[in-house]
Design a protein around this motif. Structure first.
Motif: not given
Length: 799
Positions: A582-592
Motif C-alpha cells: 500500500e505504501n508504493r505505486a508501480i506504474l509501467i509505461g510500456d508504450r515507450v
C-alpha cells in the motif's frame, strides 16, 4: 588446571615473535609472486626425479625400514599438539621438502632470491632458519629422531642457480628453540585466551539487538545459523527492509560463541556497505557484546604518504615498523573493539607504524574482518595468512549480485602494446637486454595486428607470448632492483607486475576462458577473459566453513547460484518484503520503446512523464538512465522546457566529496521539488539509503541492458553454446538487476511512501515479467501522461 587451545601456523608464530627492523616492500623481484611457486616446483621435481621409485612408501613406515635408502616428499603437512603451561598449542605448517637418505633425514626449506647467491650466507634471514627448525622439531619428535638436518635451499630466479646451507640439530636444541618461541608468544596466547573467554561469555548473554524481529528477519537469522552449523552455503534473496546486515552478522556471532566458527569475514563491494556492517556491530556492542572488529582499507587509500612505496629510506612509518608494531597492537587491543579506518589511522600515527600492515596484523587477532571481496577471492591480493590453511571461517558476502562481474575482473588480465613500445624507446640507450626483450614483444603484437584486422577470439591461450613475457620479467629483475631512481623505473615496474598478473591468470585457463585480440585507438589489446568464474569461485568458497551469499536482487536466484560457484546441495532462501504494498505505486509505461534506435524519439515523452510524476507531489526524485548520453540528452530537453525545476546530474568521474555533496541535496521536508539524473548501475543506483521523504520516487528508463560490446557478446555466445541462455546471462539478467537495485532506493523503511515509474515497452514482455519480484505486484500499465497523473493523484491522495 584448565587447558586452553591455541591454533597457529608455524609461519605466523615465527614471524610474530621474531620480526624486527624495517618494513621494506621495495622491489625485490618476483619471488613472492609467480616465480617463487615455479622455483619450488622445479626443485621438488628434481629431487623426486633423483629419488624416484616405482612405489612410494608412506613416511611413517620409513623410519624403521632399513631397506629404503633414498626418498623425497614435497609439501608435507606437519602438525604438532603441545601442552605448554596452561595451553594446548596446535602448531601446523607445510614443509617444502623432506629428504631421506638412509638414516639421514633432512628438512628442506626453499627460498627464492634475486640477489647474487654469494651474498647469501647463514645470517641472511634468521626467520628462514626459524621456520625450518620448527618443521625439523615436529618431524624429529614424531619420528623419534635424535638428530636431524635442516637445509635452506636458495634459488636465484635470474640465473637459475641454487645454494644450499645445511646445519645439523639435536632434538634437545630444537625443543629448547621451539619452547622459547612459545614462551615469547605466551603473552599473546594469554591475551587471546582471556579475550576469547570474555567474548564467548558476552555472546552467550546477548540477545537480538531489537525488541522484535521484522518480517523475514528471524527466518533469515535462523537459516544463517543453521547453514554455519552444517558447514554449507546458502543463497538468500532478502528484499530491502529486512535488515540483512544484522540478520547475518548476529547469527554468525552466535555461532562463534558455540565454537562453530573462529572468524567472520564480512565481504563487500562498496565502502558504504562496510560502514553499515560497522554500525551493526556497534549496535550489538551497545547491548553488551564484546567483539573485536577490524575494517581493512586499500593500501593506497590509507597510506600516509602520497605514494605508498613502503621504503624505509623515504617513509618514517616503514623505518623500524617491526620494532614498534607489537606495542601498537597491545595498546589498541586493550582499548578498542571497533578498529575502523579512523581508529587505525590514529594509533598508527601514535606508534609511528604503517597503517595498512597494522590493519593486517589486527585482522589476525580480530573476530570479525570487514573488507572488500578482493581479500578473499582475488588470486593477486587475497589474504594468504588466512587462506593458505584450512580454517572454520564464515564468509558473509553482501550485495552478492556484484560478485559476478567483479569475479570476471579478478580472474581476467590484459596487456597493451603501447606500454611495451613506450618502454622500448626509454630503454634503448639504458639497458640493451631489456630493450631487446621489449622489442620482441612489440614485434609479436604488431604481427597480431596485421594478422587480425577485426577482433579475434580464440578458445585457447596465446602460447607463443609467454616465453617472451618471461624473458622480459627475467631481464627486468636486477635492473629494477638497482635503478629505482632512474627514468623508466616506474613504467617498467608497472608493466612488470601487469605481466606477472597476466602469467598468473593464465594458469587458471580452462574451457570457461577465451583469449581475444582487439585494436583500440590504434593500440592492440590482448586479454585473457574469464567468461564463467563459477569453478574458480567454488575453489575460493571451499576455503570457508560456510558462505552466506545475500542481496536484495539475486534474481533469478538459480542463475546467481550457478555463476557464483554454488552447487545443487547449497541452500536457497527467498524472503518476502516486510513493507506493505500500500505504501508504493508501480506504474509501467510500456508504450515507450527505449532501444538505441528509438531513443531520440523518446526524449519528449520521457520529459513529459518526468514533469507529470514530479508534479504530483513535492519532494525528491531520481531519474535513472542506461547511459550518460541518454541521460544528458533528456536532461537538456527538460531544462529547456521546464527551467524552473531544480535538477542535479551525475558526472561520470565524481570524487568522494562530490558524491557526498550530491546526496546532501536529498533533504528531508525539502521546500521545493528536486529531480536528480543518474545512471543505472552507477554509484547512486545502489548502496545509498535515502530514508523517509529524502526520496519519494524513481523513474527508471529502460530495462538496463548493458551496452552491446565485444565482451558482452563473447559471454552471450559462450552461454548460448552451453544452455542457450546467452542473451539472458550477458544482457537481460545484469540489466534487470540494475533496475531492481534502482527501484529499491525508494522504500527503505516501513514509514516510507513512494512511486516507481518504469519506462520501456519490454517491461510488459513475459520474459522480463518473470524477473519481477513478488513485492512488485500489484502494478499498473499506463498509456499516457494523463494515466500517470490520475494514478498518482489517487495514490498520493490517500496520504
Amino acid at each position: 588446571m584448565q587447558i586452553n587451545e591455541i591454533k597457529i601456523s608455524v609461519r605466523n608464530l615465527v614471524e610474530f615473535v621474531l620480526r624486527s627492523g624495517d618494513l621494506d616492500s621495495r622491489f625485490t623481484g618476483s619471488s613472492r609472486a609467480l616465480e617463487g611457486t615455479k622455483a619450488h616446483q622445479k626443485i621438488q621435481k628434481e629431487y623426486k626425479d633423483k629419488f624416484s621409485k616405482e612405489k612410494q612408501i608412506p613416511i611413517d613406515e620409513l623410519v624403521n625400514n632399513k631397506t629404503i635408502k633414498k626418498e623425497y616428499y614435497a609439501e608435507v603437512v606437519l602438525k604438532h599438539n603441545i601442552e605448554y603451561k596452561d595451553f594446548l598449542f596446535i602448531v601446523e605448517g607445510r614443509a617444502d621438502g623432506i629428504i631421506i637418505e638412509g638414516d639421514n633425514f633432512i628438512i628442506d626449506e626453499i627460498k627464492t632470491v634475486t640477489r647474487p647467491l654469494e651474498t647469501v650466507d647463514e645470517d641472511y634471514n634468521p626467520l628462514h632458519w626459524a621456520q625450518a627448525k620448527c618443521y625439523a622439531y615436529i618431524y624429529a619428535l614424531q619420528n623419534d629422531l635424535r638428530n636431524i638436518d635442516v637445509q635452506l635451499t636458495y634459488y636465484n630466479i635470474n640465473d637459475n642457480e641454487t645454494k644450499k646451507l645445511i646445519q645439523n640439530f639435536n632434538i634437545n636444541d630444537l625443543e629448547s628453540f621451539f619452547k622459547d618461541l612459545l614462551e615469547k608468544y605466551y603473552f599473546w596466547a594469554n591475551l587471546i585466551k582471556d579475550w576469547n573467554i570474555k567474548r564467548t561469555n558476552s555472546i552467550k548473554n546477548i540477545d537480538f539487538p531489537f525488541n522484535s524481529y521484522r518480517k523475514g528477519q528471524r527466518e533469515l537469522a535462523v537459516a544463517v545459523y543453521g547453514t554455519i552449523k552444517e558447514g554449507k552455503n546458502i543463497f538468500v534473496q532478502a528484499p530491502t527492509g529486512i535488515g540483512k546486515t544484522i540478520s547475518t552478522l548476529f547469527p554468525s556471532i552466535k555461532a562463534m560463541g558455540e565454537n562453530l566458527t573462529s572468524k567472520v569475514f564480512y565481504l563487500t563491494a562498496k565502502t558504504i556497505t562496510r560502514s553499515v556492517a560497522e554500525e551493526a556491530i556497534k549496535l550489538m556492542l551497545n547491548k553488551g557484546l564484546e567483539l573485536k572488529s577490524v575494517t581493512l582499507t586499500a593500501k593506497d587509500k590509507i597510506c600516509f604518504k602520497e605514494k605508498s612505496s613502503c621504503n624505509p629510506e623515504e617513509c618514517e612509518f616503514a623505518k623500524g615498523h617491526f620494532d614498534r608494531i607489537n606495542n601498537a597492537l597491545k595498546e589498541v587491543l586493550s582499548k578498542e573493539n571497533i578498529m575502523d579506518r579512523e581508529t587505525i589511522i590514529r594509533y598508527s600515527r601514535e606508534f609511528n607504524v604503517c597503517p595498512f600492515e597494522f590493519s593486517l596484523d589486527l585482522a589476525l587477532l580480530s573476530d570479525c574482518i570487514i573488507c572488500d571481496y578482493n581479500y578473499a577471492f582475488d588470486p593477486r591480493v587475497y589474504l594468504r595468512r588466512f587462506f593458505d590453511n584450512d580454517e572454520n571461517y564464515v564468509f558473509l558476502i553482501d550485495e552478492a549480485h556484484n560478485l559476478v562481474d567483479r569475479a570476471r575482473d579478478m580472474f581476467s588480465a590484459e596487456l597493451y602494446k603501447s606500454k611495451f613500445l613506450e618502454l622500448k624507446k626509454i630503454m634503448k640507450n639504458k639497458e640493451p637486454k631489456i630493450y631487446k626483450a621489449l622489442d620482441k614483444i612489440n614485434s609479436y603484437m604488431l604481427k597480431l595486428k596485421k594478422l587480425y584486422k577485426n577482433p579475434h577470439i580464440q578458445s585457447n591461450s596465446l602460447e607463443d607470448i609467454y616465453p617472451l613475457l618471461r624473458k622480459l620479467v627475467s631481464e627486468s629483475e636486477q635492473w629494477l632492483t638497482q635503478n629505482n631512481k632512474i627514468e623508466g623505473h616506474e613504467q617498467l615496474l608497472e608493466l612488470y607486475f601487469n605481466i606477472l598478473t597476466f602469467i598468473r591468470i593464465s594458469e587458471f585457463y580452462n574451457d570457461a576462458y577465451v583469449t581475444y585480440i582487439e585494436e583500440q585507438d590504434k593500440d592492440i589489446k590482448i586479454k585473457i577473459f574469464c567468461l564463467d568464474p563459477s569453478s574458480l569461485l567454488y575453489d575460493r568458497v571451499k576455503q570457508a566453513k560456510a558462505s552466506i551469499f545475500f542481496s536484495a536482487t539475486l534474481t533469478p536466484i538459480n542463475y546467481f547460484r550457478d555463476i557464483l560457484g554454488g552447487c545443487d546441495n547449497d541452500y536457497i532462501l527467498r524472503l518476502e518484503s516486510p513493507f506493505s504494498t500500500e505504501n508504493r505505486a508501480i506504474l509501467i509505461g510500456d508504450r515507450v520503446p527505449t532501444r538505441y534506435k528509438y531513443r531520440e524519439k523518446s526524449y519528449s515523452t520521457i520529459v513529459q512523464y518526468i514533469k507529470t510524476t514530479v508534479g504530483s507531489k513535492k519532494g525528491n526524485y531520481i531519474v535513472f538512465f542506461p547511459s550518460y548520453k541518454y541521460m544528458k540528452d533528456v536532461y537538456s530537453e527538460l531544462k529547456e522546457k521546464y527551467p524552473n525545476i531544480k535538477t542535479l546530474i551525475q558526472d561520470s568521474s565524481m570524487k568522494e566529496e562530490e558524491r557526498e555533496l550530491f546526496l546532501s541535496e536529498f533533504k528531508e521536508n525539502n521546500e521545493e521539488t528536486m529531480v536528480a539524473f543518474a545512471v543505472l548501475g552507477g554509484i547512486f543506483s545502489e548502496g545509498i539509503d535515502l530514508k523517509y521523504d529524502r526520496l519519494i520516487g524513481t523513474i527508471i528508463v529502460s530495462v538496463g541492458i548493458p551496452q552491446v560490446c565485444l565482451e558482452r557478446d563473447i559471454i552471450m555466445n559462450y552461454f548460448n553454446k552451453k544452455d542457450d541462455k546467452g542473451f539472458k546471462y550477458a544482457y537481460m539478467y545484469p540489466g534487470m538487476n540494475k533496475v531492481l537495485q534502482a527501484a529499491g532506493r525508494v522504500i527503505r523503511t516501513e514509514l516510507d511512501k513512494g512511486v516507481i515509474i518504469l519506462i520501456d515497452d519490454r517491461f510488459s514482455n513475459l520474459e522480463y515479467k518473470k524477473l519481477f519480484p513478488k513485492e512488485w505486484y500489484p502494478n499498473l500499465g499506463v498509456r499516457s501522461v494523463k494515466d500517470i497523473e490520475n494514478n498518482l493523484k489517487g495514490f498520493w491522495g490517500k496520504y
